[in-house]
Enzyme design. Structure first.
Site, PDB file in Angstrom:
ATOM      1  N   LEU A  68       3.087  21.723 -42.623  1.00 12.51           N
ATOM      2  CA  LEU A  68       2.857  20.443 -42.997  1.00 12.51           C
ATOM      3  C   LEU A  68       3.018  20.271 -44.375  1.00 12.51           C
ATOM      4  O   LEU A  68       2.245  20.941 -45.128  1.00 12.51           O
ATOM      5  CB  LEU A  68       1.554  19.927 -42.534  1.00 12.51           C
ATOM      6  CG  LEU A  68       1.691  18.322 -42.589  1.00 12.51           C
ATOM      7  CD1 LEU A  68       2.320  17.806 -41.585  1.00 12.51           C
ATOM      8  CD2 LEU A  68       0.002  17.724 -42.121  1.00 12.51           C
ATOM      9  N   ASP A  69       4.126  19.663 -44.734  1.00 18.02           N
ATOM     10  CA  ASP A  69       4.410  19.307 -46.256  1.00 18.02           C
ATOM     11  C   ASP A  69       3.151  18.986 -47.140  1.00 18.02           C
ATOM     12  O   ASP A  69       2.277  18.274 -46.568  1.00 18.02           O
ATOM     13  CB  ASP A  69       5.329  18.285 -46.372  1.00 18.02           C
ATOM     14  CG  ASP A  69       6.895  18.644 -45.688  1.00 18.02           C
ATOM     15  OD1 ASP A  69       7.057  19.713 -45.568  1.00 18.02           O
ATOM     16  OD2 ASP A  69       7.566  17.417 -45.566  1.00 18.02           O
ATOM     17  N   ARG A  70       3.026  19.536 -48.307  1.00 11.82           N
ATOM     18  CA  ARG A  70       2.167  19.303 -49.170  1.00 11.82           C
ATOM     19  C   ARG A  70       1.457  17.654 -49.297  1.00 11.82           C
ATOM     20  O   ARG A  70       0.368  17.431 -48.980  1.00 11.82           O
ATOM     21  CB  ARG A  70       2.180  19.732 -50.768  1.00 11.82           C
ATOM     22  CG  ARG A  70       0.997  19.584 -51.562  1.00 11.82           C
ATOM     23  CD  ARG A  70       1.468  20.127 -52.890  1.00 11.82           C
ATOM     24  NE  ARG A  70       0.420  20.051 -53.811  1.00 11.82           N
ATOM     25  CZ  ARG A  70       0.403  20.606 -55.109  1.00 11.82           C
ATOM     26  NH1 ARG A  70       1.441  21.196 -55.430  1.00 11.82           N
ATOM     27  NH2 ARG A  70      -0.688  20.279 -55.822  1.00 11.82           N
TER      28      ARG A  70
ATOM     29  N   THR B 229       2.208  15.454 -47.167  1.00  7.96           N
ATOM     30  CA  THR B 229       2.141  14.687 -45.888  1.00  7.96           C
ATOM     31  C   THR B 229       0.790  14.944 -45.542  1.00  7.96           C
ATOM     32  O   THR B 229       0.248  16.044 -45.522  1.00  7.96           O
ATOM     33  CB  THR B 229       3.113  15.023 -44.764  1.00  7.96           C
ATOM     34  OG1 THR B 229       4.270  15.115 -45.286  1.00  7.96           O
ATOM     35  CG2 THR B 229       2.918  14.453 -43.513  1.00  7.96           C
TER      36      THR B 229
ATOM     37  N   ARG C 151      12.075  13.497 -43.182  1.00  5.80           N
ATOM     38  CA  ARG C 151      12.377  12.950 -44.326  1.00  5.80           C
ATOM     39  C   ARG C 151      13.802  12.950 -44.769  1.00  5.80           C
ATOM     40  O   ARG C 151      14.423  11.995 -45.057  1.00  5.80           O
ATOM     41  CB  ARG C 151      11.519  13.789 -45.431  1.00  5.80           C
ATOM     42  CG  ARG C 151      10.246  13.789 -45.586  1.00  5.80           C
ATOM     43  CD  ARG C 151       9.399  15.007 -46.050  1.00  5.80           C
ATOM     44  NE  ARG C 151       9.566  14.812 -47.737  1.00  5.80           N
ATOM     45  CZ  ARG C 151       9.487  15.794 -48.582  1.00  5.80           C
ATOM     46  NH1 ARG C 151       8.625  16.716 -48.009  1.00  5.80           N
ATOM     47  NH2 ARG C 151       9.650  15.467 -49.532  1.00  5.80           N
TER      48      ARG C 151
END
EC number: 5.4.99.-
Length: 339
Positions: free
Chosen positions: A143-145, A147, A245
């Site tokens: 999970l992206d930082r 997000t 994204r």
């Protein structure tokens, strides 16, 4: 000489992976040279790099123990870090957390402060002195930082293996995100079927065979919309890096607050007009088969209070909210559990 007895948690992995963990300060080329020169043995027999170890197997590595054994990693100063995630679910096999935006999953270049993996291990009271061959709780997917939302942490190796297989195959996995995006969508729902270039393809690979494009499918549905900003519920059927994204940017509706793929002028507007100070992407719901029982595990991370405030200022509403956005209770500093 080094002698290791395979524990239940370490069982089931390849022998070379086990040895590499035990000898983590030894160059990889030297590790495989030890296999070729028969310096790795299992239960008295020559060890093969690709064989799977079982509980109770005795692995012997011939060599100077003092020179070969990994140095113990230094303990983090100040003890266990303060936990900032929320706890959505916990059982003997996994921990499901609500990760706040800005918290990186793993240490890395440019990452400062505690990470999710360190917080999870502190929360679970993982001993600092575990041998390097033993599994330590770790996030089972990315999970992206920037997000927020649901992340699964495997407590033991078997759970990690099963979860990795499940996320790789996608079977029984359903992910839904909430995304604040630029502008008003052209219709109420749609699909973005657009191949994406492989995110980690090497320069050598690109030179040899060109850019490698991977299938990527994203479905979106409008939850609430205004003239300049919309809230979407987004599901993904593939798991490409930064897929949501990149896809939303490609169709002209980038995620608000996205500093990499976003519209920088719009991001400034969102900050000054609606108070958006983070990326508007939240991993809202996750359904996945339990790694040990196979039963469906359904998780939902509450919409973050800071994003709910943005919705209120932009006259948008949350799913299931008939009249305007309702802000949930503010995230607590410590862990919280579902009721």
């Amino acid at each position: 000489m080094i002698q290791l007895t395979v524990t239940a948690d370490a069982a089931g992995q390849r022998l070379d992976k086990l040895v590499r963990k035990a000898l983590r300060d030894v160059p990889l080329s030297h590790v495989y040279k030890m296999f070729r020169t028969r310096k790795v043995r299992v239960n008295g027999q020559r060890g093969k790099a690709d064989q799977l170890v079982a509980e109770g197997d005795v692995v012997v590595i011939r060599g100077d123990e003092e020179r070969l054994l990994a140095k113990a990693a230094p303990a983090a100063p100040g003890g266990a870090p303060r936990v900032t995630f929320g706890v959505l679910h916990e059982d003997a096999d996994l921990l499901a957390v609500d990760k706040p935006a800005g918290l990186a999953a793993h240490p890395g270049t440019g990452i400062e402060g505690a990470t999710l993996v360190e917080m999870a291990r502190g929360y679970l009271k993982t001993p600092d002195d575990l041998p390097p061959t033993e599994f330590k709780p770790s996030p089972a997917h990315r999970l992206d930082r920037d997000t927020s939302g649901v992340v699964l942490v495997a407590k033991h190796r078997k759970a990690m293996v099963r979860l990795t297989e499940t996320f790789t195959s996608g079977e029984g996995v359903h992910k839904t995100y909430l995304a604040l995006v630029k502008g008003k969508m052209p219709r109420e729902a749609g699909t973005i079927d657009l191949p994406l270039s492989e995110h980690e393809q090497t320069s050598k690979s690109k030179a040899m065979r060109g850019v490698n494009f991977q299938e990527a499918l994203t479905r979106w549905k409008v939850v609430s919309a205004a003239k300049e900003i919309s809230l979407l519920a987004v599901t993904i059927e593939t798991g490409r890096t930064h897929q949501i994204r990149r896809h939303l940017e490609a169709v002209g509706h980038p995620v608000a607050g996205d500093r990499r793929y976003g519209d920088f002028a719009f991001n400034r507007t969102a900050r000054t007009r609606w108070g958006l100070r983070r990326m508007g992407l939240h991993a809202w719901k996750l359904e996945v088969p339990h790694p040990l029982t196979g039963a469906p595990l359904r998780l939902e991370a509450p919409f973050p209070a800071e994003l709910a405030e943005v919705l209120s200022r932009a006259n948008l509403k949350l799913p299931g909210s008939p009249t305007g956005a309702h802000a949930p209770a503010a995230r607590r500093d410590g862990p919280h559990r579902e009721r």
